[in-house]
Design a protein around this motif. Structure first.
Motif, short mmCIF file in Angstrom:
data_model
loop_
_atom_site.label_atom_id
_atom_site.label_comp_id
_atom_site.label_asym_id
_atom_site.label_seq_id
_atom_site.Cartn_x
_atom_site.Cartn_y
_atom_site.Cartn_z
N ASP A 173 13.66 5.18 3.24
CA ASP A 173 13.32 6.59 3.39
C ASP A 173 11.87 6.68 3.83
N GLU A 174 11.39 7.90 4.02
CA GLU A 174 9.97 8.09 4.30
C GLU A 174 9.27 8.48 3.01
N THR A 175 7.99 8.20 2.95
CA THR A 175 7.25 8.46 1.72
C THR A 175 6.85 9.92 1.58
N GLY A 176 6.76 10.64 2.69
CA GLY A 176 6.30 12.02 2.61
C GLY A 176 4.81 12.06 2.29
N ALA A 177 4.34 13.23 1.92
CA ALA A 177 2.92 13.43 1.64
C ALA A 177 2.47 12.80 0.33
N LEU A 178 3.43 12.54 -0.57
CA LEU A 178 3.10 11.98 -1.89
C LEU A 178 3.86 10.67 -2.09
N PRO A 179 3.32 9.55 -1.58
CA PRO A 179 4.05 8.29 -1.63
C PRO A 179 4.38 7.80 -3.04
N ASP A 180 3.59 8.19 -4.03
CA ASP A 180 3.89 7.76 -5.40
C ASP A 180 5.26 8.26 -5.85
N LEU A 181 5.68 9.43 -5.37
CA LEU A 181 7.02 9.93 -5.72
C LEU A 181 8.10 9.02 -5.17
N PHE A 182 7.89 8.46 -3.99
CA PHE A 182 8.85 7.52 -3.41
C PHE A 182 8.90 6.23 -4.24
N TYR A 183 7.73 5.61 -4.43
CA TYR A 183 7.68 4.31 -5.11
C TYR A 183 8.08 4.39 -6.58
N ASP A 184 7.88 5.53 -7.21
CA ASP A 184 8.21 5.67 -8.62
C ASP A 184 9.60 6.28 -8.85
N SER A 185 10.35 6.54 -7.79
CA SER A 185 11.66 7.18 -7.91
C SER A 185 12.70 6.22 -8.48
N ALA A 186 13.69 6.79 -9.12
CA ALA A 186 14.80 5.98 -9.68
C ALA A 186 15.53 5.19 -8.60
N PRO A 187 15.83 5.78 -7.42
CA PRO A 187 16.53 4.98 -6.39
C PRO A 187 15.72 3.79 -5.90
N PRO A 213 0.85 -1.20 0.00
CA PRO A 213 0.00 0.00 0.00
C PRO A 213 0.88 1.25 0.00
N ARG A 214 0.45 2.25 -0.67
CA ARG A 214 1.23 3.48 -0.79
C ARG A 214 0.78 4.50 0.26
N PHE A 215 1.17 4.24 1.50
CA PHE A 215 0.80 5.11 2.61
C PHE A 215 1.62 6.40 2.57
N ALA A 216 0.97 7.51 2.87
CA ALA A 216 1.68 8.77 3.05
C ALA A 216 2.31 8.77 4.44
N ASP A 217 3.41 9.49 4.57
CA ASP A 217 4.09 9.70 5.85
C ASP A 217 4.45 8.39 6.55
N ALA A 218 4.97 7.44 5.81
CA ALA A 218 5.42 6.17 6.35
C ALA A 218 6.92 6.03 6.12
N VAL A 219 7.57 5.23 6.95
CA VAL A 219 8.95 4.84 6.71
C VAL A 219 8.88 3.55 5.90
N VAL A 220 9.56 3.53 4.76
CA VAL A 220 9.48 2.39 3.85
C VAL A 220 10.88 1.94 3.47
#
Length: 136
Positions: A88-102, A64-71
């Motif tokens: 890292d943490e997902t921040g307010a926009l978790p899609d940016l975390f999951y879709d990031s190059a790193p 699940p793409r939770f906002a403000d989670a440590v992933v």
């Protein structure tokens, strides 16, 4: 310090610095034992994470793409022990975390599971978990 959505990118973890992971003893022998994991940080504190397998057809889709989670993206070392490939943490926009190059690079390096920590209340608490697990 609160991360902006644009700054939320997973940080790779040095294999030699990885904290220890352990299943929850109270769930041993149950179907739930694979769904949760404690990670012990450098402070000795344990942090509880929910575990999600990397999905098909797109990696990470089962988490699940939770906002403000440590992933974290978690793989296995040669002995089969869990190791953190990105954190890292997902921040307010978790899609940016999951879709990031790193994060995608961690999946390409063999991440098999996504571990999600939802118990850190607020940006200061999430930053403390990150520091405890990655030493930064």
């Amino acid at each position: 310090m609160q991360h902006s959505a644009a700054a939320t990118l997973p940080r790779p973890i040095a294999a030699s610095a990885a904290p220890l992971a352990a299943p929850l003893a109270g769930l041993a022998g149950t179907d739930l034992s694979r769904r949760f994991r404690h990670w012990r940080g450098r402070s000795g504190r344990r942090h509880l994470f929910s575990v999600f397998p990397v999905g098909e057809p797109l990696p990470g889709e089962d988490a699940p793409r939770f906002a403000d989670a440590v992933v974290m993206a978690v793989g296995r070392d040669a002995a089969g022990a869990p190791r953190i490939l990105a954190l890292d943490e997902t921040g307010a926009l978790p899609d940016l975390f999951y879709d990031s190059a790193p994060f995608r690079a961690a999946l390409a390096r063999g991440a098999e599971e996504i571990h999600v920590h939802l118990l850190a209340d607020g940006p200061t608490a999430r930053a403390a978990v990150l520091r405890d697990l990655d030493g930064a």
